[in-house]
Design a protein around this motif. Structure first.
Motif, PDB file in Angstrom:
ATOM      1  N   THR A   2     108.709  16.990 -56.513  1.00 44.24           N
ATOM      2  CA  THR A   2     109.535  17.335 -57.655  1.00 44.24           C
ATOM      3  C   THR A   2     110.847  16.580 -57.614  1.00 44.24           C
ATOM      4  N   GLN A   3     111.576  16.620 -58.742  1.00 43.05           N
ATOM      5  CA  GLN A   3     112.844  15.901 -58.828  1.00 43.05           C
ATOM      6  C   GLN A   3     113.841  16.388 -57.792  1.00 43.05           C
ATOM      7  N   ILE A   4     113.929  17.709 -57.633  1.00 43.14           N
ATOM      8  CA  ILE A   4     114.905  18.229 -56.677  1.00 43.14           C
ATOM      9  C   ILE A   4     114.519  17.852 -55.261  1.00 43.14           C
ATOM     10  N   GLU A   5     113.225  17.805 -54.947  1.00 37.81           N
ATOM     11  CA  GLU A   5     112.809  17.414 -53.617  1.00 37.81           C
ATOM     12  C   GLU A   5     113.167  15.963 -53.349  1.00 37.81           C
ATOM     13  N   GLN A   6     113.021  15.125 -54.376  1.00 34.67           N
ATOM     14  CA  GLN A   6     113.383  13.731 -54.210  1.00 34.67           C
ATOM     15  C   GLN A   6     114.868  13.567 -53.946  1.00 34.67           C
ATOM     16  N   ARG A 207     114.147  26.378 -55.757  1.00 26.93           N
ATOM     17  CA  ARG A 207     113.237  25.290 -55.415  1.00 26.93           C
ATOM     18  C   ARG A 207     111.960  25.284 -56.246  1.00 26.93           C
ATOM     19  N   ASP A 208     111.563  26.436 -56.778  1.00 31.59           N
ATOM     20  CA  ASP A 208     110.365  26.499 -57.621  1.00 31.59           C
ATOM     21  C   ASP A 208     110.669  26.221 -59.084  1.00 31.59           C
ATOM     22  N   PHE A 209     111.938  25.927 -59.383  1.00 29.66           N
ATOM     23  CA  PHE A 209     112.362  25.599 -60.746  1.00 29.66           C
ATOM     24  C   PHE A 209     113.087  24.253 -60.684  1.00 29.66           C
TER      25      PHE A 209
END
Length: 236
Positions: A2-6, A207-209
């Motif tokens: 996901t974008q936040i993980e990146q 993190r799930d959003f």
């Protein structure tokens, strides 16, 4: 991913850090690239001094790859190093670091301001994302890292102590009416750490959003940058 993980996990963050504390060597390399007394060079010098003093506890000889405090300390340092390396390569570092990077030698900004602006970016942004990085790596939640967060906080407190002991002018040169006195006393590491802990827990819950998490990360970055810019207000 996901974008936040990146945005929240640097390259290799899924792997434990190697033995030893290689970020120390990277900081030493940057020390040799800058002339002393300006911008990030000031922050790098006091950060390196603090890290070298606590290296046995945060990644020195005998470092255990699964030791959470060491991992959190390494992840936090990597965030800072990634910012300066990105800027040196012509990229766009996190917004919190942008106020400090251009100030290589500003005649109206004094060394303690450079160091505190860097510390603000490091606590208000890097530490937040380092907690998230570490939780992902270890498969735990932020409350499980609270003790480790405090241990890394001790390193940051040592860094702040070095700023006051090594960079602040002596009492004969610094009067109570000096603008630097007011500026330095207006910033609190303890409050910054509290805000970072709250932001890390919030970011973890989001993190799930991914879109909300990325928006929150960007606002955290911008907020840290705003305070850092204010700390660089010329005092001469």
């Amino acid at each position: 991913m996901t974008q936040i993980e990146q945005s929240a996990v640097p390259a290799g963050a899924g792997d434990p850090p190697p033995g030893g504390f290689p970020v120390i060597e990277r900081m030493r390399e940057w020390r040799s690239r800058w002339s002393a007394g300006g911008g990030v060079a000031v922050f790098n010098a006091v950060y390196l001094d603090a890290v070298e003093r606590v290296a046995p506890d945060l990644g020195g000889a005998g470092f255990d790859d699964r030791e959470a405090a060491a991992l959190l300390g390494v992840r936090c340092a990597e965030r800072y190093l990634s910012a300066v390396e990105t800027a040196a390569a012509g990229g766009r570092p996190p917004r919190c670091w942008r106020p400090l990077l251009p100030y290589r030698r500003h005649p109206g900004v004094r060394p303690p301001q450079f160091a505190l602006s860097g510390l603000q970016a490091h606590v208000g942004h890097d530490l937040v994302l380092a907690v998230v990085d570490t939780c992902r790596t270890l498969g735990c939640d932020p409350p499980d890292l609270e003790g480790e967060f405090e241990r890394v906080g001790d390193l940051l407190a040592l860094l702040e102590e070095r700023v006051h002991d090594d960079l602040m002018p002596g009492p004969d040169a610094l009067g109570i009416a000096d603008p630097l006195t007011h500026l330095v006393s207006s910033w609190s590491l303890e409050r910054a750490r509290e805000a970072a802990w709250s932001a890390a827990r919030t970011l973890w819950r989001l993190r799930d959003f991914p879109s909300l998490a990325e928006e929150f990360r960007q606002r955290t970055d911008a907020g840290a940058g705003l305070v850092g810019r204010l700390l660089l207000t010329p005092c001469r």
